[in-house]
Design a protein around this motif. Structure first.
Motif, PDB file in Angstrom:
ATOM      1  N   ARG A  14      52.360  31.611 -10.210  1.00  0.00           N
ATOM      2  CA  ARG A  14      53.005  31.966  -8.943  1.00  0.00           C
ATOM      3  C   ARG A  14      52.045  32.526  -7.906  1.00  0.00           C
ATOM      4  O   ARG A  14      52.167  32.254  -6.721  1.00  0.00           O
ATOM      5  CB  ARG A  14      54.153  32.949  -9.206  1.00  0.00           C
ATOM      6  N   LYS A  17      50.317  30.210  -5.506  1.00  0.00           N
ATOM      7  CA  LYS A  17      51.269  29.604  -4.582  1.00  0.00           C
ATOM      8  C   LYS A  17      51.683  30.582  -3.496  1.00  0.00           C
ATOM      9  O   LYS A  17      51.734  30.229  -2.311  1.00  0.00           O
ATOM     10  CB  LYS A  17      52.509  29.126  -5.354  1.00  0.00           C
ATOM     11  N   ILE A  18      51.977  31.816  -3.913  1.00  0.00           N
ATOM     12  CA  ILE A  18      52.352  32.827  -2.915  1.00  0.00           C
ATOM     13  C   ILE A  18      51.216  32.988  -1.908  1.00  0.00           C
ATOM     14  O   ILE A  18      51.431  33.006  -0.696  1.00  0.00           O
ATOM     15  CB  ILE A  18      52.656  34.179  -3.597  1.00  0.00           C
ATOM     16  N   LEU A  20      48.958  30.932  -1.081  1.00  0.00           N
ATOM     17  CA  LEU A  20      48.842  29.760  -0.209  1.00  0.00           C
ATOM     18  C   LEU A  20      49.862  29.830   0.920  1.00  0.00           C
ATOM     19  O   LEU A  20      49.540  29.573   2.088  1.00  0.00           O
ATOM     20  CB  LEU A  20      49.039  28.481  -1.025  1.00  0.00           C
ATOM     21  N   VAL A  21      51.092  30.224   0.570  1.00  0.00           N
ATOM     22  CA  VAL A  21      52.129  30.337   1.599  1.00  0.00           C
ATOM     23  C   VAL A  21      51.730  31.378   2.636  1.00  0.00           C
ATOM     24  O   VAL A  21      51.795  31.141   3.850  1.00  0.00           O
ATOM     25  CB  VAL A  21      53.488  30.692   0.948  1.00  0.00           C
ATOM     26  N   VAL A  22      51.243  32.530   2.146  1.00  0.00           N
ATOM     27  CA  VAL A  22      50.787  33.583   3.064  1.00  0.00           C
ATOM     28  C   VAL A  22      49.701  33.028   3.979  1.00  0.00           C
ATOM     29  O   VAL A  22      49.723  33.226   5.203  1.00  0.00           O
ATOM     30  CB  VAL A  22      50.245  34.792   2.261  1.00  0.00           C
ATOM     31  N   ILE A  24      49.076  29.910   4.854  1.00  0.00           N
ATOM     32  CA  ILE A  24      49.558  28.926   5.829  1.00  0.00           C
ATOM     33  C   ILE A  24      50.310  29.615   6.958  1.00  0.00           C
ATOM     34  O   ILE A  24      50.117  29.291   8.136  1.00  0.00           O
ATOM     35  CB  ILE A  24      50.418  27.868   5.119  1.00  0.00           C
ATOM     36  N   ILE A  25      51.129  30.612   6.568  1.00  0.00           N
ATOM     37  CA  ILE A  25      51.847  31.351   7.620  1.00  0.00           C
ATOM     38  C   ILE A  25      50.852  31.985   8.585  1.00  0.00           C
ATOM     39  O   ILE A  25      50.977  31.883   9.812  1.00  0.00           O
ATOM     40  CB  ILE A  25      52.765  32.429   7.001  1.00  0.00           C
ATOM     41  N   CYS A  28      49.074  29.285  10.749  1.00  0.00           N
ATOM     42  CA  CYS A  28      49.996  28.704  11.739  1.00  0.00           C
ATOM     43  C   CYS A  28      50.292  29.709  12.844  1.00  0.00           C
ATOM     44  O   CYS A  28      50.249  29.380  14.033  1.00  0.00           O
ATOM     45  CB  CYS A  28      51.296  28.269  11.075  1.00  0.00           C
ATOM     46  N   SER A 365      44.122  31.799  -2.866  1.00  0.00           N
ATOM     47  CA  SER A 365      44.871  30.765  -3.561  1.00  0.00           C
ATOM     48  C   SER A 365      43.928  29.809  -4.291  1.00  0.00           C
ATOM     49  O   SER A 365      44.100  29.537  -5.481  1.00  0.00           O
ATOM     50  CB  SER A 365      45.730  30.020  -2.537  1.00  0.00           C
TER      51      SER A 365
END
Lengths: 393, 462
Positions: A14, A17-18, A20-22, A24-25, A28, A365
């Protein structure tokens, strides 16, 4: 010794993945907000980029020097810097935005301006966009080649246990250190010193190196402590290794201060305008307070906290000092880079946070994703036993 | 993959060869002290002593006549004296690096070399201190260099790096001497216990300070050693950094460059190690210490010479690049002038001795060949002397105003004083070889396999 040598559970699945999301946010968000102020975006990006780059470069140096000196003590923890340096390929990809922002960051890249500036005209054979890109490609090519070489041989040894791999890494480490010294120095000149293109200092390469290697060792310690928290590497990296890492951190805190002081002091004492220019920018307005803050928390406080043997071996205190130094490295780079943009004092922007978050997320990540695929320590390194057995007297 | 494995990485090279036991080591190290001095030693001492007398007479002549007997002129007001000072201080860096920094880095091979190198350090610093002392002009007021309260209320200029030198070098000297002496205590006790004459027993006894070798004594000793090592380690950096400030705080092109402090430190270690190698090769040969000072030790030393020599080369390169990159014409001129001006001969001696020749140590064959390393170690010290000469003289002889340019050449007094300083160095060093153990007996025993509790079990195969 039966020790779990593979990541599993949260850290393996996990967490990357977490992160990576952080990431990307963060990226962006930075891109959306940065459209209004591209210069601020690129400066904020550069600071965070350099922060992670210097950590990976420091890790590369750490690995090279372990092989060069045939170190035994560090074998058990060597996989951590190996993963950090393997991220240099990622750093090459993350360099692309800097190329896009050349005109915002480096005013020598503006040909019209160079024509009106006698000094920049003189420097044009070195400071021009095509040559800058060629050099960047050269740096990354050598770093990625070196990082891959040491990573591949070390992880291959996990399977084969071939002692010859150790010997060939030792052999290459001697040439590697030469390549490293030159590429690291010139990348510091290109990406940091040329932000203030009139200014020059022979020490800049050593100065950036000193901060980078210090933070890298702190990061190694921090990741080891994180893994320990999750129950990994409790025996392979024991208090003796933290003690040794602590000694290196303590030593490099002093080295960093020594180099930083020498550079400042010589320029201050001689008081020649073309050199003092840089420091004047970096102490104008509340940058001055910020500079003092860095001296206190990057040198004075860790120096006194980490002088004692007890502090280095107390893992809680150790974690605290390491976190402090890593944070201070970010602030230090912020202080080195940002006054070129906000001349009269600190101007905190949401982009500073978003860029950091973005690169941090992606970097972490990739790091943990790769970590999950290999053994957590060099399983069959011939000096592993030496590393596990040693004791600080 | 089929690779020929030349060495087993899981095993470490043995540090002591020849299968000696503990007593054998003591006998071997103490032999030159207990046996009658060989003939060559007397000849060498007589020769060194006459050079020392040359130094003393040159100093006497200097004081009698004044600094005019030297080749100093306007604009080159710093000549041989400063060059020699920096040269000797640089040589004096190996000892403390070996004994303090390598100790902190757990480099066990240092035990065979440290005593020897520390002694050399102390003697080199003594030679160094002579030069600024006699350069002040009125030697009889040299004590003004110290901040001694006096009725005239004359204080030294605390803003001058020359004064910081006084503090830096004297602190370094004091700590190095203490470190050396503390390390000597257990060995002095060995000499006391083995002494056959009353005088020897008393003299060594006094300096051994009642050492009994008890458990408590060893514990305190180890603690003192660690603390002294920690104190001495930053001094290795500070002394030559401050020496570099003498030049770098100024505005003279070629002197003022920010990389000077670490570059000077690297150069100092470079020259110091070269001097240790030169002397080690002779000593291990003449006193039969090859089992303790092995080829492995020499190879380690040579690797450090290669590393620091390359750092010095890096600094030369950075200076040159930055002189161009700065776009500053004076800065650029200073470096072009070095390489192609009237002192180009000195510059190219420096570059070839410091940058080119040590690179031969990349080859294991050269690194482990006694004649090759002997020659290279001497070449390095020639190069490092010329480095200081190039820095000091070229920048001064041609500065901002072409109308005040000049050329410096030393006089016979300069040359004889420099030669004489070798007399001082070697006289002290030869006396050391005869009267004190040149190898730290107790430390060497500590790195032998017998010193570790499980050694006999390992041998019996448990």
């Amino acid at each position: 010794m039966a020790e779990v040598n593979k990541l599993n559970g949260f850290l393996e699945k996990r967490f990357p993945k977490i992160a990576l999301v952080v990431g990307i946010i963060g990226i962006c968000g930075a891109i959306i907000l940065g459209r209004e102020d591209s210069t601020q975006f690129f400066y904020s990006y550069l600071v965070s980029y350099l922060f992670f780059l210097t950590i990976s470069l420091g890790a590369l140096f750490f690995v090279i020097i372990q092989h060069l000196t045939r170190a035994g003590w560090s074998v058990g923890l060597r996989r951590i810097p190996e993963h950090l340096m393997a991220n240099l390929s990622l750093m090459a990809v993350l360099f692309i935005p800097i190329l896009l922002g050349l005109h915002d960051l480096y005013h020598w890249s503006d040909t019209a301006e160079v024509l009106h500036d006698a000094l920049l005209l003189k420097k044009a054979p070195f400071l021009n966009v095509p040559f800058f890109i060629v050099r960047a490609v050269l740096y990354f090519a050598s770093w990625i080649w070196l990082a891959r070489f040491f990573f591949k041989n070390s992880t291959d040894q996990d399977k084969s246990g071939d002692k010859g791999l150790t010997l060939s890494m030792q052999k290459v480490s001697a040439v590697a250190i030469l390549i490293y010294a030159l590429t690291q120095t010139f990348s510091a000149i290109d990406w940091i010193m040329s932000l203030t293109p009139h200014w020059f200092s022979t020490m800049i390469g050593v100065y950036i190196f000193a901060g980078g290697i210090l933070t890298s060792i702190c990061t190694i310690s921090l990741i080891a402590l994180l893994l320990r928290r999750f129950g990994y590497l409790r025996e392979t990296i024991n208090v003796e290794h933290y003690h040794d890492l602590g000694k290196l951190i303590f030593g490099f805190v002093i080295f960093w201060a020594y180099i930083g002081f020498s550079q400042y002091f010589l320029i201050w004492y001689a008081n020649i305008p073309e050199e003092t220019e840089w420091y004047l920018h970096h102490i104008s307005g509340n940058w001055n307070t910020f500079a003092i803050f860095i001296i206190v928390f990057h040198f004075v406080v860790p120096f006194f906290l980490f002088a004692s043997r007890h502090a280095k071996r107390n893992l809680k205190l150790h974690t605290g000092v390491v976190l402090l130094l890593i944070t201070m490295h970010f602030f230090e780079l912020y202080w080195v880079v940002m006054p070129n943009f906000s001349h009269h004092g600190i101007h905190v922007s949401s982009l500073d946070f978003l860029c950091f978050l973005g690169i941090f997320g992606i970097y972490t990540s990739v790091l943990f994703f790769r970590m999950g695929k290999f053994s957590l320590y060099p399983l069959k390194d011939p000096r592993l036993k030496e590393s596990q057995d040693f004791i600080n007297h | 993959m089929n690779r020929v494995i030349t060495e087993d990485p899981s095993k470490r090279t043995p540090l002591i060869l020849g299968g000696h036991d503990f007593k054998g080591i003591s006998d071997l190290v103490v032999k030159p002290i207990e046996a009658k001095a060989p003939k060559w030693w007397h000849i060498a001492l007589a020769f060194s002593f006459s050079l020392l007398m040359l130094l003393l007479s040159m100093i006497g002549f200097l004081i009698w006549e004044g600094v005019g007997v030297w080749g100093l002129n306007n604009p080159v007001s710093w000549g041989f004296a400063i060059v020699n000072f920096v040269f000797w201080v640089g040589i004096g860096h190996a000892g403390t690096l070996i004994s303090a920094i390598l100790f902190l880095f757990r480099q066990k091979w240092r035990t065979s070399v440290n005593r020897f190198a520390e002694a050399m350090t102390i003697f080199a610093v003594i030679c160094a201190l002579v030069f600024p002392g006699i350069h002040v002009g009125r030697v009889w007021v040299a004590y003004f260099m110290f901040p001694i309260p006096n009725q005239m209320s004359v204080w030294p200029n605390f803003r001058s790096p020359l004064l910081w030198d006084v503090f830096a070098v004297s602190t370094y000297f004091t700590v190095s001497l203490l470190f050396w002496y503390v390390g000597l205590i257990p060995d002095l006790a060995v000499l006391r216990d083995r002494a056959k004459t009353k005088i020897k027993k008393v003299v060594y006894g006094i300096f051994a300070m009642g050492w009994t070798g008890g458990n408590r004594a060893w514990q305190n000793y180890e603690r003192a050693y660690l603390l002294l090592a920690a104190l001495a380690a930053p001094l290795v950096l500070s002394v030559h950094s401050i020496v570099s400030f003498d030049f770098a705080v100024s505005q003279v092109p070629g002197w003022h460059t920010t990389i000077f402090p670490p570059y000077f430190v690297a150069g100092a270690i470079f020259s110091g190690f070269a001097m240790v190698v030169t002397l080690m090769i002779l000593a291990r040969q003449l006193f039969g210490m090859k089992d303790i000072m092995t080829m492995h030790h020499l190879e380690c030393m040579n690797k450090i010479i290669l590393a620091t020599g390359t750092m010095v080369g890096y600094a030369y390169g950075m200076e040159f690049f930055t002189a161009w990159y700065s776009g500053n014409e004076y800065e650029a001129f200073a470096f072009v002038n070095r390489a192609f001006g009237p002192y180009a001969w000195a510059y190219w001696i420096m570059v070839s001795c410091n940058v080119l020749f040590p690179q031969l140590f990349w080859f294991k064959k050269v690194r482990t060949s006694i004649p090759a390393m002997f020659v290279i170690s001497i070449i390095v010290n020639i190069g490092m002397w010329f480095e200081r000469f190039v820095i000091t003289v070229t920048s001064l002889s041609r500065d901002f105003l072409p109308s005040s340019w000049g050329y410096y050449s030393p006089t016979w007094v300069d040359l004889c004083t420099f030669l004489g300083s070798f007399g001082l160095f070697f006289t002290l060093f030869l006396l050391f070889l005869k009267f004190l153990p040149m190898i730290a007996i107790s430390e060497v025993k500590g790195v032998m396999p017998e010193a570790h509790a499980h050694d006999h079990e390992a041998k019996e195969g448990h």
